[in-house]
Design a protein around this motif. Sequence first.
Motif, PDB file in Angstrom:
ATOM      1  N   GLY A  44      60.005 -29.683 -16.046  1.00 48.90           N
ATOM      2  CA  GLY A  44      59.103 -29.429 -17.159  1.00 48.90           C
ATOM      3  C   GLY A  44      59.592 -28.330 -18.060  1.00 48.90           C
ATOM      4  O   GLY A  44      60.659 -27.758 -17.848  1.00 48.90           O
ATOM      5  N   THR A  73      59.502 -32.667 -23.978  1.00 53.68           N
ATOM      6  CA  THR A  73      59.204 -32.480 -22.567  1.00 53.68           C
ATOM      7  C   THR A  73      57.872 -31.774 -22.424  1.00 53.68           C
ATOM      8  O   THR A  73      57.621 -30.775 -23.089  1.00 53.68           O
ATOM      9  CB  THR A  73      60.308 -31.646 -21.889  1.00 53.68           C
ATOM     10  N   SER A  74      57.015 -32.281 -21.544  1.00 50.74           N
ATOM     11  CA  SER A  74      55.715 -31.658 -21.287  1.00 50.74           C
ATOM     12  C   SER A  74      55.891 -30.449 -20.365  1.00 50.74           C
ATOM     13  O   SER A  74      56.924 -30.292 -19.720  1.00 50.74           O
ATOM     14  CB  SER A  74      54.771 -32.669 -20.633  1.00 50.74           C
ATOM     15  N   LYS A  89      54.511 -29.705 -17.447  1.00 45.77           N
ATOM     16  CA  LYS A  89      54.777 -30.253 -16.110  1.00 45.77           C
ATOM     17  C   LYS A  89      54.995 -31.744 -16.340  1.00 45.77           C
ATOM     18  O   LYS A  89      54.049 -32.521 -16.377  1.00 45.77           O
ATOM     19  CB  LYS A  89      53.596 -30.021 -15.168  1.00 45.77           C
ATOM     20  N   HIS A  90      56.228 -32.148 -16.509  1.00 45.37           N
ATOM     21  CA  HIS A  90      56.548 -33.484 -16.985  1.00 45.37           C
ATOM     22  C   HIS A  90      56.647 -34.513 -15.845  1.00 45.37           C
ATOM     23  O   HIS A  90      56.021 -35.568 -15.898  1.00 45.37           O
ATOM     24  CB  HIS A  90      57.863 -33.447 -17.763  1.00 45.37           C
ATOM     25  N   ASP A 123      55.848 -39.518 -12.678  1.00 49.71           N
ATOM     26  CA  ASP A 123      55.497 -38.909 -13.961  1.00 49.71           C
ATOM     27  C   ASP A 123      54.171 -38.174 -13.765  1.00 49.71           C
ATOM     28  O   ASP A 123      53.264 -38.691 -13.125  1.00 49.71           O
ATOM     29  CB  ASP A 123      55.349 -39.987 -15.040  1.00 49.71           C
ATOM     30  N   SER A 163      52.839 -37.051 -18.475  1.00 51.49           N
ATOM     31  CA  SER A 163      53.515 -36.492 -19.647  1.00 51.49           C
ATOM     32  C   SER A 163      53.169 -37.280 -20.905  1.00 51.49           C
ATOM     33  O   SER A 163      52.803 -38.454 -20.839  1.00 51.49           O
ATOM     34  CB  SER A 163      55.027 -36.497 -19.436  1.00 51.49           C
ATOM     35  N   THR A 164      53.302 -36.628 -22.041  1.00 48.37           N
ATOM     36  CA  THR A 164      53.002 -37.258 -23.323  1.00 48.37           C
ATOM     37  C   THR A 164      54.024 -38.322 -23.682  1.00 48.37           C
ATOM     38  O   THR A 164      53.671 -39.418 -24.115  1.00 48.37           O
ATOM     39  CB  THR A 164      52.968 -36.186 -24.437  1.00 48.37           C
ATOM     40  N   THR A 215      58.308 -40.571 -18.615  1.00 47.39           N
ATOM     41  CA  THR A 215      59.519 -40.376 -17.824  1.00 47.39           C
ATOM     42  C   THR A 215      60.143 -41.749 -17.647  1.00 47.39           C
ATOM     43  O   THR A 215      59.438 -42.720 -17.383  1.00 47.39           O
ATOM     44  CB  THR A 215      59.168 -39.775 -16.448  1.00 47.39           C
ATOM     45  N   VAL A 260      64.121 -37.396 -18.981  1.00 52.71           N
ATOM     46  CA  VAL A 260      62.951 -36.564 -19.238  1.00 52.71           C
ATOM     47  C   VAL A 260      63.202 -35.880 -20.576  1.00 52.71           C
ATOM     48  O   VAL A 260      64.087 -35.038 -20.687  1.00 52.71           O
ATOM     49  CB  VAL A 260      62.747 -35.519 -18.118  1.00 52.71           C
TER      50      VAL A 260
END
Length: 163
Positions: free
Chosen positions: A85, A99-100, A102-103, A117, A120-121, A124, A145
């Motif tokens: 992340g 990358t978020s 906590k991705h 995943d 994440s926005t 992955t 990622v």
Amino acid sequence: MFSFVLLILRYAFLALLCIFIIKLVKWMFCDLANDKALLPDSHRKLSETKDVKETAGARLSVVKSSSPDLNCGDAFEIDKDIVLGRTGSSDIVIRDTFTSSKHARVFIKTGHYWLEDLGSTNGTFLNEVLVEQPVILADGDMIRVGGVTFQFVRCGHEMGVHN
């Protein structure tokens, strides 16, 4: 009298604006310094701690990177559950706008390495397929990622780069 008050208000606004900008810049530098200080020592790049070929278990090797902190060939040992992340509290920090915080995570369960995943926005990707639920990793799998692509390498397998 009105013009004098207006002049004082203008200077007060200008002073507050300057103070705001100074505090904003100071906050940004402190945040960057804290991110580097929070990076766990246990998941530094393998190239900084030991020879990659001597490690057991599995590792993630950087194949492609848009992050300034990750270079092609950097490798990270997977000896426990790890989080990928953007925040400094992640085990592998990826400084990338896609990358978020906590991705994704790689974890070990029933003798297999899994990829998940973490909501994440931007998603992955495993071998360019969107990961929607936890999936078992195989030697040579490519994990993307954000703007960073890793190759998953199991113990005893040669690391070959796939483009």
